[in-house]
Structure formats: structure tokens, C-alpha cells
Design an enzyme around this catalytic site. Structure first.
Site, PDB file in Angstrom:
ATOM      1  N   HIS A 156     -49.063 -19.714  85.394  1.00  0.00           N
ATOM      2  CA  HIS A 156     -49.066 -18.809  86.474  1.00  0.00           C
ATOM      3  C   HIS A 156     -50.498 -18.515  86.951  1.00  0.00           C
ATOM      4  CE1 HIS A 156     -46.893 -15.494  88.886  1.00  0.00           C
ATOM      5  NE2 HIS A 156     -47.966 -15.312  89.222  1.00  0.00           N
ATOM      6  N   HIS A 202     -52.843 -18.376  90.920  1.00  0.00           N
ATOM      7  CA  HIS A 202     -52.710 -18.865  92.067  1.00  0.00           C
ATOM      8  C   HIS A 202     -54.006 -19.708  92.610  1.00  0.00           C
ATOM      9  CE1 HIS A 202     -49.359 -16.309  93.446  1.00  0.00           C
ATOM     10  NE2 HIS A 202     -49.595 -15.774  92.521  1.00  0.00           N
ATOM     11  N   HIS A 206     -41.619 -14.437  91.557  1.00  0.00           N
ATOM     12  CA  HIS A 206     -42.403 -13.077  91.302  1.00  0.00           C
ATOM     13  C   HIS A 206     -41.369 -12.107  91.320  1.00  0.00           C
ATOM     14  CE1 HIS A 206     -45.751 -15.410  92.254  1.00  0.00           C
ATOM     15  NE2 HIS A 206     -46.866 -14.442  92.072  1.00  0.00           N
ATOM     16  N   GLU A 239     -42.676  -7.237  88.914  1.00  0.00           N
ATOM     17  CA  GLU A 239     -44.158  -6.961  88.590  1.00  0.00           C
ATOM     18  C   GLU A 239     -44.474  -5.522  89.016  1.00  0.00           C
ATOM     19  OE1 GLU A 239     -48.753  -8.607  90.273  1.00  0.00           O
ATOM     20  OE2 GLU A 239     -46.979  -9.309  91.194  1.00  0.00           O
ATOM     21  N   HIS A 258     -44.128 -12.510  85.935  1.00  0.00           N
ATOM     22  CA  HIS A 258     -44.479 -11.180  85.439  1.00  0.00           C
ATOM     23  C   HIS A 258     -43.275 -10.837  84.999  1.00  0.00           C
ATOM     24  CE1 HIS A 258     -48.409 -11.425  87.593  1.00  0.00           C
ATOM     25  NE2 HIS A 258     -47.568 -11.760  88.856  1.00  0.00           N
ATOM     26  N   ASP A 302     -53.255 -15.226  86.893  1.00  0.00           N
ATOM     27  CA  ASP A 302     -52.871 -14.938  88.221  1.00  0.00           C
ATOM     28  C   ASP A 302     -53.731 -15.085  89.179  1.00  0.00           C
ATOM     29  OD1 ASP A 302     -50.860 -13.881  89.880  1.00  0.00           O
ATOM     30  OD2 ASP A 302     -51.267 -11.748  89.242  1.00  0.00           O
TER      31      ASP A 302
END
Length: 362
Positions: free
Chosen positions: A18, A20, A216, A219, A240, A298
Site C-alpha cells: 500500500h 501511492h 480504502h 481509515e 487501512h 502510504d
């Protein structure tokens, strides 16, 4: 969180699921590309730019975190050379962190300047479509993989506030399923429901087309968003998922299903998703309950972190041992979206590096 000096908390091969791509861009690259494109940045120095892009303390509203992308995404979006460069450099960064396999996610539409409604970041219309973005990222990843020996695959993101993009995202996943893209994701504002939306239709198409799915959820949103991700979108992994234990029945169900949670400790503190006290983090509950989870960064540009920083936090505040680090990486490899034969190869590498007997089933 800056890393401590000395030996990393876990200096063996790692798997990351995970992260980005557009949240992992080098500050120097942002400055270089801005200069080449004639884009004026609000600050000139690398340290000042890093400071501007960084979340220093836990935000009060999630939007404060998202606002950080406005400082650098207009520089990278809509530029072929920049898109390919950030992908290539991403692989180098992960190789330097000891990652041997990583799944990087991004929204092709957020980097495009043609065939997107609306075009993002106040860009002028250009000639880079979402399809072009995927191709450029693939080129950068392939060249990076060849140079740095870290395997990288893509997850394409739908955005909750842009349901009109989602069917194109799943079609891109199908088009590139044998060329670097392994899954679809849904990211963004968790208050936006998915029932009777293009998101649901896109994920139904993903199921029909055997495209892997992660979402997602949980979170900053409640456990009900996790339930929706599993029941409506048929998610195979949860991005998450910290609030899942607040619904004990759902949590027990997902534990039995061996659902994988992609956890990001430093991110969860700075986005306000979790208590700022790491000793109260839901990850400790996941560990105690022998849940299936991984450790991930992340958006390391915005959190000024590395994967080693997240491992340091888990070791120092959550009591993780080396054996537990080995175990969660094995779980990450078992839960990754590679084809079965490549997954077996990855697991064999990890078992060998960890000096462990290989499990025959996963």
C-alpha cells in the site's frame, strides 16, 4: 517521522502493498521538473519545498492532508517525461529500502490532461490520456525493475468523488492485466457511498473479469465502510481498516476469512485516522488477534518517511519482534496480487532469506 540512526528495525527483504506513486515523489524531482516546465514554485529550496509538502502534526481534517498534493501534482501531471521519471525513481527508492516486491497505486486520471472530465490541477488540455499515463508508468517501472532488481506492479485507483471515471479504470485494468497492472482500488472520501453508483458497477465488472480488488476503508471512515467494501465491492484486501474492530461481528468474520489489512502506522497518525499515541494503535489489536496484515508507507513524500520508519515505529511502540516482521512479510506475499507462479517464487525468496522452512500451502 525521521529515521533513527543505525541499523534498520528490519534489514531483511520486504514486501509493500500500500503505497501511492503520486505520494512517493522525490522533492528534488518536483523542483527539477518545475524548472524544466517553467512552473514557478512557492519556494525555491529543496528543504523549504519538503517542509511545505509535509504534514508535520496530526491533521484535524483529512482534507488538510489531501491539500498537500496541490503543492506538487500540478508540476508532474500532464508531462510524459515526469510521469515516467517518478515511476523509475520509485523503484530505485524501494530497492534502497530493501523491498523486493511492491504494489504501487495511483489514479491515471489525476495525471492525465486529455480525456478526463474535469481535467485536474487546473491543467490546460493536452495530449496525455489516462491510458497514456498507465503506459508511461509501466515504462518507468519496467526500466526501474531491470536496473534495480525490485519487482513492481500497479494498482489503478478509482476516486470516490469521481464515479464517472470508474468504468474506464476497470477497462484499463483489463487492458493491462498482463502488462504490469494487477488490481483495482477505490480511494478518497469514505463518506461517499457506493451503492447504485458507477463504483459498484466497475467493481462488479472487475469480479466478472477476474481483476483483483482492494478498497480504502475504515481509515477515517467507520466500520460500516469496511462492510460495504467487502459485501458490495467484493474487496479481497482492505486499505487501512483501522476501525474494523469497532464492529466485533464484522471483525471476527474478516479474521476467519483471513482478510488482509494494508496498514500504514505513520500515515494513520498524521492523517488523524488513529490515536496519535502509537501505543494505542489498532495494529496492536491486529497483532494480538493474529490478523493478516502488512506494513506500508502510504504517502512517504507527505509524511517525510520511509518504510524503515514504519518498521521502527512498530518495533519501538508496538513491540514487534523480528519474527513478527518476518511473519507479516510472508502474509503480505501470500496476499499480494501476483499470479500464483510468481507468488510462489516471491515466497520462496522470502523463506530462504529468513532462514525459514517453506510452507506448502497459502
Amino acid at each position: 517521522m525521521a529515521e533513527k540512526n543505525g541499523k534498520p528495525a528490519f534489514d531483511k527483504p520486504k514486501v509493500e502493498l500500500h503505497v501511492h506513486l503520486d505520494g512517493a515523489i522525490r522533492i528534488k524531482t518536483i523542483i527539477d521538473v518545475a524548472k524544466r516546465r517553467g512552473i514557478t514554485l512557492p519556494v525555491s529550496g529543496e528543504d523549504e519545498m519538503r517542509d511545505r509538502c509535509k504534514v508535520h502534526n496530526p491533521v484535524k481534517k483529512f482534507e488538510e492532508f489531501l491539500d498537500k498534493f496541490n503543492h506538487f501534482m500540478p508540476v508532474i501531471a500532464g508531462d510524459r517525461e515526469a510521469i515516467k521519471r517518478i515511476a523509475y525513481e520509485f523503484v530505485e527508492t524501494k530497492a534502497n529500502e530493501g523491498v523486493i516486491y511492491v504494489e504501487a497505486r495511483y489514479s491515471p486520471h489525476l495525471l492525465a490532461n486529455k480525456g478526463v472530465d474535469p481535467i485536474q490541477w487546473n491543467q490546460k488540455p493536452g495530449d496525455i490520456t489516462p491510458d497514456d499515463v498507465v503506459d508511461l508508468v509501466n515504462q518507468g517501472f519496467k526500466e526501474g525493475e531491470k536496473a534495480f532488481k525490485t519487482k513492481v506492479r500497479s494498482i489503478l485507483c478509482c476516486m470516490r468523488h469521481m464515479p464517472n471515471w470508474s468504468m474506464e479504470v476497470v477497462e484499463l485494468c483489463k487492458k493491462y492485466c498482463k502488462d504490469g497492472v494487477v488490481a483495482i482500488d477505490l480511494a478518497g472520501d469514505e463518506t461517499l457511498k457506493c451503492e447504485n453508483t458507477e463504483h459498484r458497477r466497475a467493481f462488479e465488472e472487475a469480479v466478472r473479469s477476474e481483476v483483483h480488488r482492494t478498497v480504502h476503508a475504515g481509515e477515517v471512515g467507520p466500520a460500516s465502510v469496511v462492510k460495504e467494501a467487502v459485501d458490495v465491492l467484493k474487496a479481497e484486501r482492505i486499505g487501512h481498516g483501522y476501525n474494523t474492530p469497532k464492529d466485533p461481528a464484522l471483525y471476527q468474520q474478516l479474521l476467519k476469512q483471513n482478510m488482509h489489512f494494508e496498514t500504514c502506522p505513520i500515515s494513520s497518525r498524521l492523517t488523524g485516522a488513529c490515536d496519535p499515541d502509537f501505543t494505542k494503535h489498532p495494529l496492536i489489536t491486529f497483532k494480538k488477534d493474529k490478523a493478516n496484515f502488512s506494513l506500508n508507507t502510504d504517502d512517504p513524500t507527505i509524511f517525510d518517511s520511509t518504510l524503515n520508519s514504519d518498521y521502527q515505529v512498530a518495533q519501538e511502540y508496538m513491540g514487534f519482534t523480528e519474527e513478527e516482521f518476518k511473519g507479516l512479510n510472508i502474509n503480505a506475499a501470500k496476499s499480494c496480487f501476483l499470479p500464483e507462479n510468481e507468488k510462489r517464487e516471491l515466497l520462496t525468496r522470502l523463506y530462504k532469506a529468513y532462514g525459514m522452512l517453506q510452507s506448502t500451502s497459502f
